[in-house]
Motif scaffolding. Structure first.
Motif, PDB file in Angstrom:
ATOM      1  N   UNK A   1       0.802  -1.111  -0.020  1.00  0.00           N
ATOM      2  CA  UNK A   1      -0.028   0.004   0.162  1.00  0.00           C
ATOM      3  C   UNK A   1       0.902   1.092  -0.118  1.00  0.00           C
ATOM      4  N   UNK A   2       2.020   1.239   0.771  1.00  0.00           N
ATOM      5  CA  UNK A   2       2.867   2.276   0.739  1.00  0.00           C
ATOM      6  C   UNK A   2       3.496   2.643  -0.494  1.00  0.00           C
ATOM      7  N   UNK A   3       3.898   1.460  -1.134  1.00  0.00           N
ATOM      8  CA  UNK A   3       4.569   1.730  -2.534  1.00  0.00           C
ATOM      9  C   UNK A   3       3.654   2.235  -3.475  1.00  0.00           C
ATOM     10  N   UNK A   4       2.404   1.819  -3.505  1.00  0.00           N
ATOM     11  CA  UNK A   4       1.239   2.589  -4.393  1.00  0.00           C
ATOM     12  C   UNK A   4       0.947   3.908  -4.075  1.00  0.00           C
ATOM     13  N   UNK A   5       1.107   4.213  -2.902  1.00  0.00           N
ATOM     14  CA  UNK A   5       1.041   5.714  -2.202  1.00  0.00           C
ATOM     15  C   UNK A   5       2.173   6.416  -3.092  1.00  0.00           C
ATOM     16  N   UNK A   6       3.257   5.803  -2.888  1.00  0.00           N
ATOM     17  CA  UNK A   6       4.586   6.429  -3.348  1.00  0.00           C
ATOM     18  C   UNK A   6       4.340   6.773  -4.772  1.00  0.00           C
ATOM     19  N   UNK A   7       3.894   5.818  -5.556  1.00  0.00           N
ATOM     20  CA  UNK A   7       3.899   6.000  -6.956  1.00  0.00           C
ATOM     21  C   UNK A   7       2.726   6.995  -7.542  1.00  0.00           C
ATOM     22  N   UNK A   8       1.711   7.015  -6.861  1.00  0.00           N
ATOM     23  CA  UNK A   8       0.718   7.955  -6.943  1.00  0.00           C
ATOM     24  C   UNK A   8       1.101   9.517  -6.857  1.00  0.00           C
ATOM     25  N   UNK A   9       1.904   9.600  -5.563  1.00  0.00           N
ATOM     26  CA  UNK A   9       2.477  10.876  -5.133  1.00  0.00           C
ATOM     27  C   UNK A   9       3.578  11.371  -6.258  1.00  0.00           C
TER      28      UNK A   9
ATOM     29  N   UNK B   1       4.896  14.732 -10.953  1.00  0.00           N
ATOM     30  CA  UNK B   1       5.265  14.803 -12.160  1.00  0.00           C
ATOM     31  C   UNK B   1       4.365  15.766 -13.030  1.00  0.00           C
ATOM     32  N   UNK B   2       2.971  15.728 -12.656  1.00  0.00           N
ATOM     33  CA  UNK B   2       2.055  16.381 -13.578  1.00  0.00           C
ATOM     34  C   UNK B   2       1.568  17.868 -12.816  1.00  0.00           C
ATOM     35  N   UNK B   3       2.437  18.203 -11.899  1.00  0.00           N
ATOM     36  CA  UNK B   3       2.352  19.558 -11.053  1.00  0.00           C
ATOM     37  C   UNK B   3       0.851  19.374 -10.398  1.00  0.00           C
ATOM     38  N   UNK B   4       0.338  18.315  -9.999  1.00  0.00           N
ATOM     39  CA  UNK B   4      -0.705  18.351  -8.997  1.00  0.00           C
ATOM     40  C   UNK B   4      -0.572  18.316  -7.608  1.00  0.00           C
ATOM     41  N   UNK B   5       0.538  17.796  -7.277  1.00  0.00           N
ATOM     42  CA  UNK B   5       1.127  17.654  -5.966  1.00  0.00           C
ATOM     43  C   UNK B   5       1.175  18.882  -5.178  1.00  0.00           C
ATOM     44  N   UNK B   6       0.316  19.228  -3.902  1.00  0.00           N
ATOM     45  CA  UNK B   6       0.725  20.412  -3.150  1.00  0.00           C
ATOM     46  C   UNK B   6       1.758  20.292  -2.186  1.00  0.00           C
TER      47      UNK B   6
ATOM     48  N   UNK C   1       4.839  18.281  -1.172  1.00  0.00           N
ATOM     49  CA  UNK C   1       5.767  17.531  -1.745  1.00  0.00           C
ATOM     50  C   UNK C   1       6.654  16.704  -0.641  1.00  0.00           C
ATOM     51  N   UNK C   2       6.462  17.218   0.643  1.00  0.00           N
ATOM     52  CA  UNK C   2       7.023  16.708   1.923  1.00  0.00           C
ATOM     53  C   UNK C   2       6.497  15.189   1.845  1.00  0.00           C
TER      54      UNK C   2
ATOM     55  N   UNK D   1       6.029  12.860  -0.014  1.00  0.00           N
ATOM     56  CA  UNK D   1       6.780  11.788  -0.875  1.00  0.00           C
ATOM     57  C   UNK D   1       7.868  11.280   0.084  1.00  0.00           C
ATOM     58  N   UNK D   2       8.537  12.300   1.041  1.00  0.00           N
ATOM     59  CA  UNK D   2       9.731  12.173   1.657  1.00  0.00           C
ATOM     60  C   UNK D   2       9.211  11.188   2.889  1.00  0.00           C
ATOM     61  N   UNK D   3       8.001  11.546   3.569  1.00  0.00           N
ATOM     62  CA  UNK D   3       7.607  10.820   4.601  1.00  0.00           C
ATOM     63  C   UNK D   3       7.047   9.535   4.295  1.00  0.00           C
ATOM     64  N   UNK D   4       6.379   9.135   3.035  1.00  0.00           N
ATOM     65  CA  UNK D   4       6.271   7.875   2.464  1.00  0.00           C
ATOM     66  C   UNK D   4       7.531   6.999   2.408  1.00  0.00           C
ATOM     67  N   UNK D   5       8.392   7.538   1.714  1.00  0.00           N
ATOM     68  CA  UNK D   5       9.776   6.893   1.467  1.00  0.00           C
ATOM     69  C   UNK D   5      10.135   6.307   2.892  1.00  0.00           C
TER      70      UNK D   5
END
Length: 69
Positions: free
Chosen positions: A24-32, A37-42, A44-45, A47-51
């Motif tokens: 589930x965490x890897x899927x979330x990371x992929x979605x983030x 990449x499509x500039x839809x993420x407000x 960005x931190x 990504x670091x938390x999920x990693x």
């Protein structure tokens, strides 16, 4: 949830639950990453938390496997 509580929660889970949480965490990371990449993420931190959470889960999995061996 604080990190200490999160680690204790991970320690109490079974190997199958940890594997599912890892997936589930890897899927979330992929979605983030896709949103970034499509500039839809407000936030960005996130990504670091999920990693880091993925690394924590993998650490607990390896600790449990070494304890069984």
């Amino acid at each position: 949830m604080k990190m200490k509580e999160y680690r204790e929660d991970l320690q109490s889970k079974t190997a199958e639950e940890l594997q599912q949480q890892l997936v589930d965490a890897k899927k979330e990371l992929f979605n983030l990453r896709f949103q970034n990449a499509t500039n839809q993420l407000d936030n960005t931190s996130r990504i670091k938390d999920v990693r880091r959470n993925i690394a924590r889960i993998q650490t607990v999995i390896s600790q449990k496997s070494k304890a069984e061996a």
